[in-house]
Design a protein around this motif. Structure first.
Motif, PDB file in Angstrom:
ATOM      1  N   MET A   1     -21.473   4.559  40.620  1.00 47.75           N
ATOM      2  CA  MET A   1     -20.267   5.130  41.186  1.00 47.75           C
ATOM      3  C   MET A   1     -19.183   4.058  41.201  1.00 47.75           C
ATOM      4  N   ASN A   2     -18.096   4.299  40.525  1.00 47.37           N
ATOM      5  CA  ASN A   2     -16.981   3.363  40.470  1.00 47.37           C
ATOM      6  C   ASN A   2     -16.001   3.718  41.583  1.00 47.37           C
ATOM      7  N   LEU A   3     -16.203   3.118  42.759  1.00 49.86           N
ATOM      8  CA  LEU A   3     -15.424   3.410  43.960  1.00 49.86           C
ATOM      9  C   LEU A   3     -14.497   2.249  44.273  1.00 49.86           C
ATOM     10  N   LYS A   4     -13.233   2.577  44.554  1.00 50.68           N
ATOM     11  CA  LYS A   4     -12.263   1.559  44.951  1.00 50.68           C
ATOM     12  C   LYS A   4     -11.429   2.103  46.098  1.00 50.68           C
ATOM     13  N   LEU A   5     -11.107   1.227  47.042  1.00 53.52           N
ATOM     14  CA  LEU A   5     -10.146   1.548  48.080  1.00 53.52           C
ATOM     15  C   LEU A   5      -8.873   0.788  47.758  1.00 53.52           C
ATOM     16  N   GLU A   6      -7.771   1.514  47.647  1.00 51.72           N
ATOM     17  CA  GLU A   6      -6.490   0.908  47.302  1.00 51.72           C
ATOM     18  C   GLU A   6      -5.479   1.182  48.400  1.00 51.72           C
ATOM     19  N   PRO A   7      -4.526   0.281  48.599  1.00 49.19           N
ATOM     20  CA  PRO A   7      -3.517   0.511  49.634  1.00 49.19           C
ATOM     21  C   PRO A   7      -2.676   1.751  49.331  1.00 49.19           C
ATOM     22  N   GLY A   8      -2.339   2.479  50.379  1.00 51.83           N
ATOM     23  CA  GLY A   8      -1.440   3.612  50.237  1.00 51.83           C
ATOM     24  C   GLY A   8       0.003   3.142  50.316  1.00 51.83           C
ATOM     25  N   THR A   9       0.912   3.997  49.891  1.00 55.83           N
ATOM     26  CA  THR A   9       2.344   3.705  49.978  1.00 55.83           C
ATOM     27  C   THR A   9       3.046   4.903  50.621  1.00 55.83           C
ATOM     28  N   LEU A  10       4.277   4.705  51.024  1.00 56.37           N
ATOM     29  CA  LEU A  10       5.055   5.814  51.596  1.00 56.37           C
ATOM     30  C   LEU A  10       5.176   6.967  50.614  1.00 56.37           C
ATOM     31  N   ASP A  11       5.218   6.651  49.325  1.00 52.57           N
ATOM     32  CA  ASP A  11       5.323   7.691  48.299  1.00 52.57           C
ATOM     33  C   ASP A  11       4.094   8.594  48.244  1.00 52.57           C
ATOM     34  N   ASP A  12       2.977   8.161  48.819  1.00 53.00           N
ATOM     35  CA  ASP A  12       1.742   8.945  48.815  1.00 53.00           C
ATOM     36  C   ASP A  12       1.706  10.015  49.907  1.00 53.00           C
ATOM     37  N   ALA A  13       2.570   9.919  50.888  1.00 57.52           N
ATOM     38  CA  ALA A  13       2.466  10.736  52.100  1.00 57.52           C
ATOM     39  C   ALA A  13       2.373  12.237  51.816  1.00 57.52           C
ATOM     40  N   ALA A  14       3.278  12.803  51.046  1.00 51.31           N
ATOM     41  CA  ALA A  14       3.294  14.255  50.817  1.00 51.31           C
ATOM     42  C   ALA A  14       2.024  14.706  50.093  1.00 51.31           C
ATOM     43  N   HIS A  15       1.608  13.950  49.099  1.00 49.69           N
ATOM     44  CA  HIS A  15       0.397  14.309  48.350  1.00 49.69           C
ATOM     45  C   HIS A  15      -0.840  14.242  49.243  1.00 49.69           C
ATOM     46  N   LEU A  16      -0.910  13.223  50.103  1.00 47.52           N
ATOM     47  CA  LEU A  16      -2.054  13.086  50.998  1.00 47.52           C
ATOM     48  C   LEU A  16      -2.065  14.182  52.062  1.00 47.52           C
ATOM     49  N   ALA A  17      -0.884  14.625  52.474  1.00 49.32           N
ATOM     50  CA  ALA A  17      -0.809  15.730  53.431  1.00 49.32           C
ATOM     51  C   ALA A  17      -1.382  17.005  52.812  1.00 49.32           C
ATOM     52  N   GLU A  18      -1.123  17.226  51.537  1.00 45.83           N
ATOM     53  CA  GLU A  18      -1.690  18.383  50.832  1.00 45.83           C
ATOM     54  C   GLU A  18      -3.208  18.248  50.732  1.00 45.83           C
ATOM     55  N   LEU A  19      -3.661  17.054  50.409  1.00 40.21           N
ATOM     56  CA  LEU A  19      -5.100  16.811  50.294  1.00 40.21           C
ATOM     57  C   LEU A  19      -5.778  17.059  51.642  1.00 40.21           C
ATOM     58  N   ARG A  20      -5.152  16.622  52.728  1.00 43.91           N
ATOM     59  CA  ARG A  20      -5.707  16.838  54.066  1.00 43.91           C
ATOM     60  C   ARG A  20      -5.848  18.330  54.348  1.00 43.91           C
ATOM     61  N   ALA A  21      -4.815  19.099  54.041  1.00 48.19           N
ATOM     62  CA  ALA A  21      -4.865  20.543  54.291  1.00 48.19           C
ATOM     63  C   ALA A  21      -6.005  21.196  53.501  1.00 48.19           C
TER      64      ALA A  21
END
Length: 152
Positions: A1-21
């Motif tokens: 499994m190629n797993l990475k944790l990368e820092p988020g940015t302000l530009d990610d907010a809307a996309h992550l909100a959709e993913l959360r929903a």
């Protein structure tokens, strides 16, 4: 499994909100509380890129987590996987990274989960203990595990 944790940015907010929903929908529908707009806004109203980490598998965005300082401890404020990436061990692999970090820092982790969510079993499997039961949520904590000294 190629797993990475990368820092988020302000530009990610809307996309992550959709993913959360998307990720929360099944659990919220079970309790008759799904509202996509409310699910998005709950993330966006206090989104902090500084504490957000993107979960990537093989370069694809699989989910995200928010791990923020809370007094002397850590709060796992959000932890979601896109439905296409669930039930593959990715959540457990990600949690192991978070737990190792908390253990190294000697920090307690706090987390909440919707009472009827599968997340409750997940957190219990990973060493969290139930601290409080509220009307809609369960609250857990996990104490740091002993980290052996190196070179001794």
């Amino acid at each position: 499994m190629n797993l990475k944790l990368e820092p988020g940015t302000l530009d990610d907010a809307a996309h992550l909100a959709e993913l959360r929903a998307l990720a929360m929908r099944p659990s919220l529908e079970r309790v008759g509380r799904f509202d996509a707009e409310r699910a998005r806004q709950r993330l966006l109203q206090n989104f902090t890129a500084e504490y957000t980490r993107l979960i990537k598998q093989d370069g694809l965005l699989a989910g995200f987590l928010v791990l923020r300082p809370q007094d002397k401890d850590l709060l796992l404020d959000h932890f979601y996987l896109h439905p296409d990436f669930q039930q593959r061990g990715l959540g457990s692999a990600t949690m192991e990274l978070v737990l190792a970090e908390a253990d190294t820092l000697g920090k307690i982790i706090h987390v909440g989960a919707l009472r009827d969510s599968d997340a409750n079993r997940f957190y219990l499997r990973h060493g969290f203990v139930l601290r409080e039961v509220a009307e809609f949520d369960n609250y857990y904590l996990r104490y740091p595990q002993h980290v052996p000294l190196r070179g001794v």
